[in-house]
Design a protein around this motif. Sequence first.
Motif, PDB file in Angstrom:
ATOM      1  N   TYR A  58      84.892  36.974  39.770  1.00 50.50           N
ATOM      2  CA  TYR A  58      84.188  36.106  39.343  1.00 50.50           C
ATOM      3  C   TYR A  58      83.807  34.778  40.221  1.00 50.50           C
ATOM      4  N   TRP A  59      82.675  34.001  39.948  1.00 56.07           N
ATOM      5  CA  TRP A  59      81.828  33.231  40.792  1.00 56.07           C
ATOM      6  C   TRP A  59      81.905  31.727  40.049  1.00 56.07           C
ATOM      7  N   LEU A  60      82.718  31.002  40.813  1.00 54.47           N
ATOM      8  CA  LEU A  60      83.003  29.820  40.576  1.00 54.47           C
ATOM      9  C   LEU A  60      82.262  28.665  41.064  1.00 54.47           C
ATOM     10  N   ASN A  61      81.376  27.977  40.448  1.00 53.07           N
ATOM     11  CA  ASN A  61      80.603  26.598  41.566  1.00 53.07           C
ATOM     12  C   ASN A  61      80.305  25.720  40.196  1.00 53.07           C
ATOM     13  N   HIS A  72      83.654  29.920  49.176  1.00 58.35           N
ATOM     14  CA  HIS A  72      82.288  31.052  50.226  1.00 58.35           C
ATOM     15  C   HIS A  72      81.180  29.221  50.036  1.00 58.35           C
ATOM     16  N   GLY A  73      81.646  28.460  49.579  1.00 59.51           N
ATOM     17  CA  GLY A  73      81.165  27.082  50.405  1.00 59.51           C
ATOM     18  C   GLY A  73      81.492  26.052  49.993  1.00 59.51           C
ATOM     19  N   ALA A  93      81.145  17.659  43.450  1.00 56.86           N
ATOM     20  CA  ALA A  93      81.831  19.262  43.704  1.00 56.86           C
ATOM     21  C   ALA A  93      80.759  20.360  44.491  1.00 56.86           C
ATOM     22  N   LYS A  94      79.623  19.801  43.092  1.00 55.20           N
ATOM     23  CA  LYS A  94      78.032  20.377  43.014  1.00 55.20           C
ATOM     24  C   LYS A  94      77.118  19.505  44.364  1.00 55.20           C
ATOM     25  N   ASN A  95      77.622  18.763  44.583  1.00 55.99           N
ATOM     26  CA  ASN A  95      77.225  17.882  46.012  1.00 55.99           C
ATOM     27  C   ASN A  95      77.663  18.440  47.497  1.00 55.99           C
TER      28      ASN A  95
END
Length: 159
Positions: free
Chosen positions: A156-159, A84-85, A63-65
């Motif tokens: 809340y942002w989830l990343n 959003h990403g 998910a980060k990649n």
Amino acid sequence: MSAPLPWYKHFWPWFIVVLLSVVVIKSMIAMSIAIDNADSLVSDDYYKEGKAINMDLRKIKQAKNLGMQFLVEVDDHELKISQHGGPEYRAALKVDFIHPTLEEKDFSINATADGNGDFRIGLSDAISGPWNVRLEGFDASWRIQQRIEITDDVDYWLN
């Protein structure tokens, strides 16, 4: 000389019997409370769960990649999750809300995107307090998880 009184007419034997009875009753109550409220946080098979955590870490790295990022908007009885990403994701999204201590409050839902690409989840009761939030793609190729302290009308942002 008078004859001695029988044992059951003395104070001390009854005092000891009452004390012992109280101890037995209280320990039975304590045992029933302990059985009814078993600790759900203890794992029977910690080795398998440890191996599963390592697999989960690969999903989190994926998910980060990909650069996946979601915004969770909390309203009284609705959650709105918008992306959003990362690459656009329109398939079903598996959403888990896990309470850190109370297993009976946990809930999981598969959310589908609406026409705007937002995932909306209706809630029967408003949620607040600490939660571990887990978002996972329907194909289980990526996962985002984060602990948040939920208060009403906060994003809340989830990343």
